[in-house]
Design an enzyme around this catalytic site. Structure first.
Site, PDB file in Angstrom:
ATOM      1  N   ASP A 277      28.891   2.956  66.455  1.00 24.26           N
ATOM      2  CA  ASP A 277      29.228   3.677  67.980  1.00 24.26           C
ATOM      3  C   ASP A 277      30.648   3.169  68.134  1.00 24.26           C
ATOM      4  O   ASP A 277      31.207   2.355  67.421  1.00 24.26           O
ATOM      5  CB  ASP A 277      28.292   3.161  69.061  1.00 24.26           C
ATOM      6  CG  ASP A 277      27.787   4.321  70.134  1.00 24.26           C
ATOM      7  OD1 ASP A 277      28.859   4.626  70.806  1.00 24.26           O
ATOM      8  OD2 ASP A 277      26.747   4.712  70.154  1.00 24.26           O
ATOM      9  N   HIS A 320      23.030  17.155  71.746  1.00 26.38           N
ATOM     10  CA  HIS A 320      22.626  17.688  72.894  1.00 26.38           C
ATOM     11  C   HIS A 320      23.651  17.298  73.908  1.00 26.38           C
ATOM     12  O   HIS A 320      23.656  17.745  74.943  1.00 26.38           O
ATOM     13  CB  HIS A 320      21.163  17.481  73.509  1.00 26.38           C
ATOM     14  CG  HIS A 320      20.965  16.174  73.934  1.00 26.38           C
ATOM     15  ND1 HIS A 320      20.109  15.754  74.887  1.00 26.38           N
ATOM     16  CD2 HIS A 320      21.818  14.930  73.889  1.00 26.38           C
ATOM     17  CE1 HIS A 320      20.146  14.538  75.386  1.00 26.38           C
ATOM     18  NE2 HIS A 320      21.119  13.855  74.616  1.00 26.38           N
ATOM     19  N   GLU A 349      15.516  15.218  68.313  1.00 17.66           N
ATOM     20  CA  GLU A 349      15.934  15.876  69.637  1.00 17.66           C
ATOM     21  C   GLU A 349      14.740  16.708  69.768  1.00 17.66           C
ATOM     22  O   GLU A 349      13.915  17.112  69.222  1.00 17.66           O
ATOM     23  CB  GLU A 349      17.266  16.679  69.742  1.00 17.66           C
ATOM     24  CG  GLU A 349      18.402  15.499  69.575  1.00 17.66           C
ATOM     25  CD  GLU A 349      19.781  16.150  70.101  1.00 17.66           C
ATOM     26  OE1 GLU A 349      19.625  17.065  71.120  1.00 17.66           O
ATOM     27  OE2 GLU A 349      20.947  15.790  69.729  1.00 17.66           O
ATOM     28  N   GLU A 376      19.918  21.330  75.837  1.00 14.16           N
ATOM     29  CA  GLU A 376      18.690  21.263  74.768  1.00 14.16           C
ATOM     30  C   GLU A 376      18.596  22.365  74.202  1.00 14.16           C
ATOM     31  O   GLU A 376      19.192  23.598  74.477  1.00 14.16           O
ATOM     32  CB  GLU A 376      17.528  21.035  75.537  1.00 14.16           C
ATOM     33  CG  GLU A 376      17.580  19.665  76.295  1.00 14.16           C
ATOM     34  CD  GLU A 376      17.971  18.381  75.644  1.00 14.16           C
ATOM     35  OE1 GLU A 376      17.161  18.270  74.579  1.00 14.16           O
ATOM     36  OE2 GLU A 376      18.860  17.664  76.075  1.00 14.16           O
TER      37      GLU A 376
END
Length: 435
Positions: A277, A320, A349, A376
């Protein structure tokens, strides 16, 4: 800018419509279904409980008048958000949890917190046991947990203006679906050119967001559970056994919540578990006995993927956050690092069904639209994005059931001759297209 539709004919709906129960005729059947559903709760089945919750909501909606529903939306729900956020900020929920499951007087709580007693509002989420005296509920106790209370500043304080002003954004853009990550409803509402994540960091809400990421998935079956995905067959079998090999890279993995859970289920997987990250995120991971199995790595997923040839690259609730053009870049960076015929891309997801979408998924779709100009996706959307635009082949979509995110398994197919392709078919990869 004109509204999308101009209604010229007079509206014939009367005030009586707004002040009568919304669907009184449905009430007897809903009560019957509720009574029947109660018996199913003893099995401990979460789907039975979810069905009962849906029926209970339907009953309330049928009994409520439209006027009551409007007042709930305009008065009660904003007031609840305000009360919860103030309770977060002043430490009310943590203090009540510390005091235990006992009656607690408003004056004593206010004195301990240093706030005006009149500011402490129950709003129905505490159990009233006397005048200005309340007991905590399971909900209020849960608000003492960062993974529960983090969602309110992260999504209500940060995201609230986006919802409230979405109609103004759409009106000014001729009611087009937002697909530009640099022109989101959030940017319009906050009058900023920062995206959600940069704005959250600048305002001190990034930790709340990270906590929310660890909280919203609680209480649901994780994909690495044996009854969800057979990890041994899908990933471990055939993996590089070298201690220097990388087994899984959690790309955009926040604080490593998912990899830690994966390790609890599968503590002896070969190779390394790497969580990637941004520097300010992985830099906040505190080394501990629990997370010693993880290797934190600072990485921007729009840049070249530094880990080459891992067994699995994992994306949970990353794509998403981005419209298709930016999502394509993220997947493309991973594809360039994958070993053909060996590496897999795992996307954890929602896969929205054609009909009867679950309410959490529908709500989240609007959250993504209003905050990030994203969405989505349906199965067709996933195929268009990752197969059509990125050239990876879906092996299988593993579904965890209603309200649970799916795991989409992709493989980077090798250039193969017909004999190799036949072996792929025998192995079960009969959906894979040769490149």
């Amino acid at each position: 800018m004109a509204k999308a539709i101009e209604i010229e004919e007079p509206v014939t709906v009367t005030v009586a419509t707004a002040t009568s129960p919304s669907n009184l005729a449905a009430v007897p059947q809903l009560i019957k279904e509720l009574a029947e559903g109660v018996g199913c709760l003893e099995s401990g089945c979460n789907e039975a409980r979810q069905a009962l919750v849906t029926q209970a909501r339907s009953l309330v909606q049928a009994l409520e008048t439209p006027r009551e529903t409007m007042i709930k939306h305009c008065w009660a729900q904003p007031a609840v958000f305000a009360a919860i956020l103030c309770g977060n900020e002043c430490g009310l929920w943590k203090l009540m949890a510390k005091n235990g499951d006992k009656p607690q007087k408003v004056k004593e709580l206010a004195c301990a917190l240093g706030v005006d007693p009149v500011l402490l509002s129950a709003m129905g989420y505490l159990l009233e046991v006397g005048e200005d005296e309340y007991k905590p509920t399971s909900f209020s106790l849960s608000l003492s947990l960062p993974i529960m209370n983090g969602g309110y500043p992260a999504l209500i304080t940060m995201g609230g203006p986006s919802f409230i002003n979405l109609h103004e954004y759409e009106r000014s853009r001729n009611w087009k679906n937002p697909t530009d990550a640099k022109d989101s409803p959030l940017m319009h509402a906050h009058k900023t050119d920062l995206n959600y994540f940069d704005l959250a960091a600048s305002r001190g809400y990034l930790e709340d967001f990270n906590n929310h990421m660890g909280g919203y998935r609680q209480g649901r079956l994780p994909w690495m559970a044996p009854e969800f995905v057979p990890v041994q067959e899908v990933l471990i079998k055939g993996a590089d056994q070298s201690p220097d090999a990388v087994f899984m890279v959690d790309v955009g993995g926040c604080l490593g919540h998912d990899l830690l859970e994966f390790h609890r289920y599968h503590p002896t997987v070969p190779g390394k578990l790497i969580v990637q990250d941004l520097p300010q995120v992985v830099g906040s991971i505190i080394p501990s006995e629990e997370n010693k199995a993880l290797t934190p790595m600072a990485h921007n997923f729009f840049e070249e993927q530094p880990i080459k040839g891992a067994r699995a690259y994992y994306l949970h609730s990353v794509l998403h956050d981005w419209p298709d053009d930016r999502a394509e870049v993220i997947v493309g960076r991973i594809k360039a690092a994958m070993r053909p015929g060996y590496s897999k891309l795992l996307i954890n997801e929602n896969v929205i069904p054609r009909t009867d979408a679950y309410w959490e998924t529908s709500a989240l779709d609007l959250v993504m639209l209003s905050q990030l100009s994203a969405q989505e996706r349906t199965e067709r959307d996933w195929r268009d994005l990752v197969e059509g635009r990125c050239g990876l082949a879906i092996v299988k979509i593993w579904s965890g059931g209603r309200g649970v995110e799916s795991l989409i398994e992709y493989l980077f197919p090798i250039r193969a001759n017909p004999v190799d392709y036949k072996l792929f078919q025998i192995a079960g990869y009969n959906q894979i297209l040769l490149t």
